[in-house]
Design an enzyme around this catalytic site. Structure first.
Site, PDB file in Angstrom:
ATOM      1  N   ARG A 168      60.406  31.963  71.068  1.00 53.50           N
ATOM      2  CA  ARG A 168      61.062  30.683  71.335  1.00 53.50           C
ATOM      3  C   ARG A 168      61.750  30.683  72.701  1.00 53.50           C
ATOM      4  O   ARG A 168      61.930  29.627  73.310  1.00 53.50           O
ATOM      5  CB  ARG A 168      62.042  30.371  70.207  1.00 53.50           C
ATOM      6  CG  ARG A 168      63.192  31.337  70.067  1.00 53.50           C
ATOM      7  CD  ARG A 168      63.805  31.336  68.674  1.00 53.50           C
ATOM      8  NE  ARG A 168      62.933  31.991  67.705  1.00 53.50           N
ATOM      9  CZ  ARG A 168      63.222  32.094  66.405  1.00 53.50           C
ATOM     10  NH1 ARG A 168      64.361  31.602  65.940  1.00 53.50           N
ATOM     11  NH2 ARG A 168      62.397  32.695  65.582  1.00 53.50           N
ATOM     12  N   LYS A 222      60.946  46.559  66.496  1.00 53.43           N
ATOM     13  CA  LYS A 222      60.246  46.383  65.230  1.00 53.43           C
ATOM     14  C   LYS A 222      60.009  47.737  64.556  1.00 53.43           C
ATOM     15  O   LYS A 222      60.011  48.781  65.218  1.00 53.43           O
ATOM     16  CB  LYS A 222      58.887  45.709  65.470  1.00 53.43           C
ATOM     17  CG  LYS A 222      58.956  44.283  65.963  1.00 53.43           C
ATOM     18  CD  LYS A 222      57.565  43.746  66.214  1.00 53.43           C
ATOM     19  CE  LYS A 222      57.603  42.303  66.697  1.00 53.43           C
ATOM     20  NZ  LYS A 222      58.017  41.368  65.630  1.00 53.43           N
TER      21      LYS A 222
END
Length: 498
Positions: free
Chosen positions: A353, A279
């Site tokens: 996920r 990130k």
């Protein structure tokens, strides 16, 4: 802060502060009107000065009111009378509790702004107690010098219009206090930094929670146990971290032994740097909040324990870190999930996920009546809904409708997005059963589409709380959402009178 409920003449009750609501245009609720008559019209005299408009959340403090046992009288603006709903009570009275917390008053009495003829008492009490707890919340666990309120509010009394409302009000206090306990726990866990709140720390806190009740069983699966179960997707995320992953399992048995449980599955990424798909540095500290879904499961379970809800609930929290390392997932890697389905990892920052899919498959063994997963899953949800509503997607419209209603009732709202089959093709992979991202468009939806491939055995809903779980900026901190929504849902499923 402890609350109790009673009826009677508010002006005759001794307290450090008497809190009453006022609508705009100098209109008084029934309880405030009766009090003003007892005070010889003092409130209306103040309102005629027009210093106080009655806007939502406005406050005006009066000392030593006439013919009154209270040391202070606090006017609270409720907004327009025609627009007033119970939800507005919380927004209006929060500034009042913040003021009182720093005033030196240790107790207060709040006159509810309704009469015997309506049925808003339960919700008004819920909102009032929630606001009081929100006003008192502080996170100073990591500060060397604490700054608690010198004389914090300790007791609150709620004046209801009639004796018929006492039972409902007392029940509302119990429910609101339990939700406040769960919300505080969720906030505390989420606000802790990643070097303290690791997967192991979360597991230890879960075991502490388990010791609060004989109805709650807590178990923690290690990486070796998860490996034997075939959780290749979940374990692929933790490979880049020195902190071992944990699968935390709560089993709350408040209902009949043969009753199917409600299952809550919460994403517990205690820190998410994005892995190899790292990130940007700006605001990366806020990625300690990537476990807010898991924290909300802790909070909802804590509320169940406090209320001793007559319902069975399972909580599953897959917990890991996602960091870059020589053994971390690489873009293009293919892993095998517990379900046997293979996943091509095109972006290692779409890791939530990957841990949730194995947790959802694991949850099948409990034969749940319904499963709700909660996750700070996609930045796309923030773009779509901001910080007002959580994203909701489901494979069962009735379950989705229940959650939407509970969100509205609790003020912890959600908004449903479509889960059409046409979106599934965005997850097609040339090399595996699916890829873990669906491209630029509809990111929140395709993330849910991914999870839906692991939920075919049960009724399932997904809450994307990326925009609602914490605040940024000067007021940075966890919100505790969606503990109120989840607890409201459990209350209704337990058929507890509200």
């Amino acid at each position: 802060m402890e609350f109790s409920c009673k009826t009677g003449a508010a002006n005759a009750m001794k307290t450090a502060c008497l809190v009453v609501g006022v609508f705009k245009s100098n209109k008084l609720p029934a309880g405030t009107e009766a009090l003003d008559t007892a005070l010889g019209g003092q409130i209306k005299k103040v309102l005629k000065k027009q210093d106080f408009s009655g806007d939502v959340g406005q406050t005006q403090l009066l000392y030593e009111p006439n013919d009154c046992a209270a040391a202070r009288l606090l006017l609270v603006g409720l907004g327009e009378q025609k627009d007033f709903k119970p939800r507005q009570m919380g927004l209006a009275i929060l500034p009042a509790f913040q003021l009182l917390e720093n005033s030196g008053a240790t107790d207060c009495i709040v006159v509810l702004p309704n009469d015997e003829g309506d049925d808003d008492t339960y919700r008004l009490v819920r909102e009032t107690v929630a606001a009081a707890n929100a006003a008192q919340y502080r996170f100073e666990q990591c500060k060397s010098t604490k700054t608690p309120a010198k004389r914090p509010l300790k007791r609150g009394t709620l004046i209801v219009a009639g004796r018929k409302q006492l039972a409902s009000a007392t029940r509302a206090v119990a429910h609101a206090s339990a939700i406040a306990t769960g919300t505080k726990l969720a906030k505390d866990l989420a606000n802790l930094p990643g070097n303290i709140c690791t997967p192991t720390y979360l597991a230890e806190e879960a075991q502490k929670l388990g010791r609060r009740s004989s109805k709650l069983k807590v178990s923690v699966l290690t990486e070796k146990q998860m490996e034997r179960l075939g959780m290749g997707s979940l374990l692929s995320v933790s490979r880049g971290s020195r902190q071992p992953a944990k699968l935390i399992v709560f089993e709350y048995q408040g209902g009949k032994a043969d009753a199917k449980p409600i299952a809550l599955v919460g994403k517990g990424l205690t820190f998410d740097a994005g892995g190899i798909s790292i990130k940007p540095a700006a605001n990366m500290d806020e990625m300690k909040y990537d476990m807010c879904g898991g924290a909300s499961v802790f909070g909802a379970i804590a509320a169940c324990v406090e209320m001793e809800l007559p319902i069975n609930v399972v909580g599953v929290v897959p917990s890991s870190e996602n960091l870059p390392d020589g053994d971390a997932n690489k873009p293009g890697d293919i892993v095998t999930s517990m379900s046997g389905q293979t996943i091509e990892i095109l972006n290692t920052d779409a890791e939530g996920r990957l841990i949730l899919c194995d947790a959802l498959t694991y949850t099948e063994r409990f034969k749940p009546a319904a499963v709700i997963d909660i996750a700070t899953l996609t930045g796309a949800c923030i773009v779509a809904l901001g910080d007002q509503a959580s994203g909701l997607l489901a494979n069962d419209d009735k379950l989705a409708g229940e959650l939407l209603e509970c969100g509205t009732a609790s003020g912890d709202r959600a908004w449903q997005l479509p889960l059409w089959d046409e979106y599934q093709r965005q997850l097609d992979s040339n090399f595996a059963d699916m890829q873990n991202i669906g491209g630029k468009g509809a990111g929140t939806i395709t993330a849910a589409c991914f999870l839906s491939r692991f939920t075919k055995a049960f009724k399932w809903a997904h809450l994307d709380i990326a925009g609602t779980a914490w605040l940024s900026g000067a007021n940075k901190g966890a919100t505790g959402r969606p503990v109120p929504l989840l607890t409201e849902f459990l209350l209704k499923r337990a058929k507890v009178s509200m």
